[in-house]
Design an enzyme around this catalytic site. Structure first.
Site, PDB file in Angstrom:
ATOM      1  N   GLY A  65       0.826  -1.213   0.000  1.00  0.00           N
ATOM      2  CA  GLY A  65       0.000   0.000   0.000  1.00  0.00           C
ATOM      3  C   GLY A  65       0.859   1.261   0.000  1.00  0.00           C
ATOM      4  O   GLY A  65       2.091   1.199   0.070  1.00  0.00           O
TER       5      GLY A  65
ATOM      6  N   GLU B 152       0.150  -9.050   2.359  1.00  0.00           N
ATOM      7  CA  GLU B 152      -0.887  -8.332   1.614  1.00  0.00           C
ATOM      8  C   GLU B 152      -2.139  -9.202   1.536  1.00  0.00           C
ATOM      9  O   GLU B 152      -2.113 -10.371   1.944  1.00  0.00           O
ATOM     10  CB  GLU B 152      -0.394  -8.010   0.184  1.00  0.00           C
ATOM     11  CG  GLU B 152       0.065  -6.562   0.004  1.00  0.00           C
ATOM     12  CD  GLU B 152      -1.065  -5.542   0.198  1.00  0.00           C
ATOM     13  OE1 GLU B 152      -2.242  -5.937   0.174  1.00  0.00           O
ATOM     14  OE2 GLU B 152      -0.772  -4.355   0.391  1.00  0.00           O
TER      15      GLU B 152
ATOM     16  N   ASN C 242      -2.342   9.571  13.870  1.00  0.00           N
ATOM     17  CA  ASN C 242      -1.298  10.310  13.162  1.00  0.00           C
ATOM     18  C   ASN C 242       0.028  10.103  13.887  1.00  0.00           C
ATOM     19  O   ASN C 242       0.122  10.369  15.078  1.00  0.00           O
ATOM     20  CB  ASN C 242      -1.681  11.794  13.119  1.00  0.00           C
ATOM     21  CG  ASN C 242      -0.854  12.553  12.112  1.00  0.00           C
ATOM     22  OD1 ASN C 242       0.370  12.554  12.195  1.00  0.00           O
ATOM     23  ND2 ASN C 242      -1.503  13.180  11.149  1.00  0.00           N
TER      24      ASN C 242
ATOM     25  N   HIS D  91      -7.249  15.663   2.203  1.00  0.00           N
ATOM     26  CA  HIS D  91      -6.420  14.495   1.869  1.00  0.00           C
ATOM     27  C   HIS D  91      -6.578  14.139   0.399  1.00  0.00           C
ATOM     28  O   HIS D  91      -7.537  14.557  -0.249  1.00  0.00           O
ATOM     29  CB  HIS D  91      -6.828  13.281   2.710  1.00  0.00           C
ATOM     30  CG  HIS D  91      -6.328  13.326   4.118  1.00  0.00           C
ATOM     31  ND1 HIS D  91      -7.006  13.953   5.125  1.00  0.00           N
ATOM     32  CD2 HIS D  91      -5.206  12.814   4.684  1.00  0.00           C
ATOM     33  CE1 HIS D  91      -6.327  13.835   6.263  1.00  0.00           C
ATOM     34  NE2 HIS D  91      -5.228  13.151   6.027  1.00  0.00           N
TER      35      HIS D  91
ATOM     36  N   LYS E  53      -8.477   8.438  -0.196  1.00  0.00           N
ATOM     37  CA  LYS E  53      -8.821   8.222   1.220  1.00  0.00           C
ATOM     38  C   LYS E  53     -10.285   7.802   1.365  1.00  0.00           C
ATOM     39  O   LYS E  53     -11.171   8.401   0.764  1.00  0.00           O
ATOM     40  CB  LYS E  53      -8.526   9.491   2.034  1.00  0.00           C
ATOM     41  CG  LYS E  53      -8.715   9.265   3.523  1.00  0.00           C
ATOM     42  CD  LYS E  53      -8.014  10.325   4.348  1.00  0.00           C
ATOM     43  CE  LYS E  53      -8.242  10.104   5.829  1.00  0.00           C
ATOM     44  NZ  LYS E  53      -7.637   8.868   6.328  1.00  0.00           N
TER      45      LYS E  53
ATOM     46  N   THR F 295      -7.223  11.881  12.098  1.00  0.00           N
ATOM     47  CA  THR F 295      -6.513  12.996  12.754  1.00  0.00           C
ATOM     48  C   THR F 295      -7.480  14.126  13.086  1.00  0.00           C
ATOM     49  O   THR F 295      -7.406  14.723  14.172  1.00  0.00           O
ATOM     50  CB  THR F 295      -5.381  13.505  11.844  1.00  0.00           C
ATOM     51  OG1 THR F 295      -4.505  12.414  11.580  1.00  0.00           O
ATOM     52  CG2 THR F 295      -4.606  14.641  12.493  1.00  0.00           C
TER      53      THR F 295
HETATM   54  P1  NAD Z   1      -3.655   1.927   0.857  1.00  0.00           P
HETATM   55  O1  NAD Z   1      -5.000   1.556   0.326  1.00  0.00           O
HETATM   56  O2  NAD Z   1      -2.640   2.459  -0.095  1.00  0.00           O
HETATM   57  O3  NAD Z   1      -2.993   0.667   1.611  1.00  0.00           O
HETATM   58  C1  NAD Z   1      -3.707  -0.283   2.347  1.00  0.00           C
HETATM   59  C2  NAD Z   1      -3.152  -1.633   1.984  1.00  0.00           C
HETATM   60  O4  NAD Z   1      -3.760  -2.646   2.799  1.00  0.00           O
HETATM   61  C3  NAD Z   1      -3.459  -2.020   0.511  1.00  0.00           C
HETATM   62  O5  NAD Z   1      -2.254  -2.324  -0.168  1.00  0.00           O
HETATM   63  C4  NAD Z   1      -4.354  -3.235   0.662  1.00  0.00           C
HETATM   64  O6  NAD Z   1      -4.184  -4.198  -0.398  1.00  0.00           O
HETATM   65  C5  NAD Z   1      -3.870  -3.790   2.007  1.00  0.00           C
HETATM   66  N1  NAD Z   1      -4.778  -4.809   2.535  1.00  0.00           N
HETATM   67  C6  NAD Z   1      -6.133  -4.903   2.380  1.00  0.00           C
HETATM   68  N2  NAD Z   1      -6.579  -6.062   2.922  1.00  0.00           N
HETATM   69  C7  NAD Z   1      -5.504  -6.695   3.426  1.00  0.00           C
HETATM   70  C8  NAD Z   1      -5.321  -7.940   4.096  1.00  0.00           C
HETATM   71  N3  NAD Z   1      -6.344  -8.774   4.339  1.00  0.00           N
HETATM   72  N4  NAD Z   1      -4.065  -8.298   4.472  1.00  0.00           N
HETATM   73  C9  NAD Z   1      -3.022  -7.489   4.207  1.00  0.00           C
HETATM   74  N5  NAD Z   1      -3.126  -6.298   3.567  1.00  0.00           N
HETATM   75  C10 NAD Z   1      -4.353  -5.913   3.174  1.00  0.00           C
HETATM   76  O7  NAD Z   1      -3.957   2.980   2.036  1.00  0.00           O
HETATM   77  P2  NAD Z   1      -2.909   3.960   2.768  1.00  0.00           P
HETATM   78  O8  NAD Z   1      -3.012   5.312   2.172  1.00  0.00           O
HETATM   79  O9  NAD Z   1      -1.571   3.302   2.867  1.00  0.00           O
HETATM   80  O10 NAD Z   1      -3.598   4.075   4.201  1.00  0.00           O
HETATM   81  C11 NAD Z   1      -3.838   2.929   4.995  1.00  0.00           C
HETATM   82  C12 NAD Z   1      -4.462   3.338   6.326  1.00  0.00           C
HETATM   83  O11 NAD Z   1      -3.507   4.099   7.088  1.00  0.00           O
HETATM   84  C13 NAD Z   1      -5.710   4.224   6.218  1.00  0.00           C
HETATM   85  O12 NAD Z   1      -6.627   3.871   7.235  1.00  0.00           O
HETATM   86  C14 NAD Z   1      -5.178   5.625   6.469  1.00  0.00           C
HETATM   87  O13 NAD Z   1      -6.144   6.511   6.976  1.00  0.00           O
HETATM   88  C15 NAD Z   1      -4.129   5.323   7.491  1.00  0.00           C
HETATM   89  N6  NAD Z   1      -3.063   6.328   7.655  1.00  0.00           N
HETATM   90  C16 NAD Z   1      -2.686   6.596   8.929  1.00  0.00           C
HETATM   91  C17 NAD Z   1      -1.634   7.466   9.164  1.00  0.00           C
HETATM   92  C18 NAD Z   1      -1.173   7.675  10.583  1.00  0.00           C
HETATM   93  O14 NAD Z   1      -0.199   8.414  10.803  1.00  0.00           O
HETATM   94  N7  NAD Z   1      -1.807   7.015  11.551  1.00  0.00           N
HETATM   95  C19 NAD Z   1      -0.985   8.084   8.091  1.00  0.00           C
HETATM   96  C20 NAD Z   1      -1.400   7.780   6.787  1.00  0.00           C
HETATM   97  C21 NAD Z   1      -2.434   6.884   6.575  1.00  0.00           C
END
Ligand code: NAD
Length: 265
Positions: free
Chosen positions: A10, A33, A123, A154, A158, A165
């Site tokens: 991801g 994944e 975050n 964003h 998203k 956040t």
């Molecule tokens: P993304 O869609 O690019 O990545 C998510 C990944 O999870 C995908 O590659 C998907 O195939 C994978 N996935 C789905 N089902 C799965 C499974 N059963 N097993 C393993 N992997 C699986 O999304 P992203 O932009 O990377 O964001 C992911 C999450 O992180 C979101 O909830 C986002 O809001 C959050 N986020 C949090 C922060 C933080 O600082 N806390 C920062 C950025 C993003």
């Protein structure tokens, strides 16, 4: 310390592989994944453009949890909920970045944290975690006539809104005012909705392009407006923070920790 990454292909997953690779004291020991993902079998190093690592992307989360010291999970709520259980069963540290959990899903994460150390933050940037303190303080000092509005912008991929956040900032503001966010949050405005209720905390959501994450908390009062803004220009700040959280959590007692705990704020 051996680290595994869930959702390794991801946007955040690839960034996390690179952040683990660049950090001292940690090494990538696995990446998983979703089954059926087109990148399964690929080398993790090549996924993150780091050269060959000799570790393939798999869909076997259970095996990875048995094999590593900590797992970092930035995926989707239903997957993170299942991984919290795997972490509790294997005693593995879990760092959760996923946002948008339902109450039930969050309850299951809380339960898992009674058996292993889990860090969960909406975050992982140092800047936003400092902002949480400032937002709470401003809400405590400014009288209720200062309307609090929270804006997040964003990228167009998203899936949850308001952002995790934005909600965390809302909780910080509500804490400063000594109220529950659930009682005062105004998240949807459409049509003839009447005047704004004093004391509400409003949310507005913008989505578009490749914006990594921008948040503004406004305090709109009579004759003046205060705005506190954070802009992330790269996802790298979140990945670096998550690796820091994994290192910190190793050796901690079971429990649910926040990035504030990690940073000692
Ligand atoms: P993304 O869609 O690019 O990545 C998510 C990944 O999870 C995908 O590659 C998907 O195939 C994978 N996935 C789905 N089902 C799965 C499974 N059963 N097993 C393993 N992997 C699986 O999304 P992203 O932009 O990377 O964001 C992911 C999450 O992180 C979101 O909830 C986002 O809001 C959050 N986020 C949090 C922060 C933080 O600082 N806390 C920062 C950025 C993003």
């Amino acid at each position: 310390m051996k680290i595994g990454v869930v959702g390794a292909a991801g946007r955040m997953g690839r960034m996390l592989l690179a952040a683990v690779d660049a950090a001292d004291g940690v090494e990538i020991a696995g990446g998983v994944e979703a089954s059926g993902h087109p990148d399964l079998g690929k080398d993790l190093g090549e996924l993150a453009e780091l050269g060959t690592m000799g570790i393939a992307l798999t869909s076997d989360a259970g095996a990875m949890f048995e094999d590593v010291d900590a797992v970092i999970d930035f995926t989707v709520p239903v997957v993170t909920e299942a991984n919290a259980k795997l972490a509790a069963n294997s005693g593995t540290v879990l760092v959760i970045g996923t946002t948008g959990m339902t109450e039930d899903q969050q309850h299951n994460v809380d339960q898992a944290a009674s058996r292993t150390a889990i860090v969960q933050a909406a975050n992982y940037s140092v800047g936003v975690n400092m902002l949480l303190g400032l937002v709470e303080q401003a809400a405590r000092i400014l009288p209720e006539i200062y309307d609090i509005e929270i804006l997040d912008m964003h990228h167009h991929h998203k899936i949850d809104a308001p952002s995790g956040t934005a909600l965390a900032l809302g909780h910080a503001a509500a804490k400063g005012r000594n109220v529950n966010l659930e009682d005062v949050a105004d998240k949807v405005r459409d049509g003839i909705i009447g005047p704004r209720k004093q004391g509400d905390i409003g949310f507005a959501t913008l989505r578009g392009g490749d914006v990594a994450g921008e948040h503004t908390v406004m305090y709109a009062g009579p004759g003046e407006r205060i705005e506190i803004t954070h802009k992330a220009s790269s996802r790298e700040v979140f990945a670096i923070g998550a690796v820091r959280a994994a290192l910190w959590a190793t050796g901690q007692k079971p429990g649910l920790y926040s990035m504030k705990d990690v940073l000692g704020l």
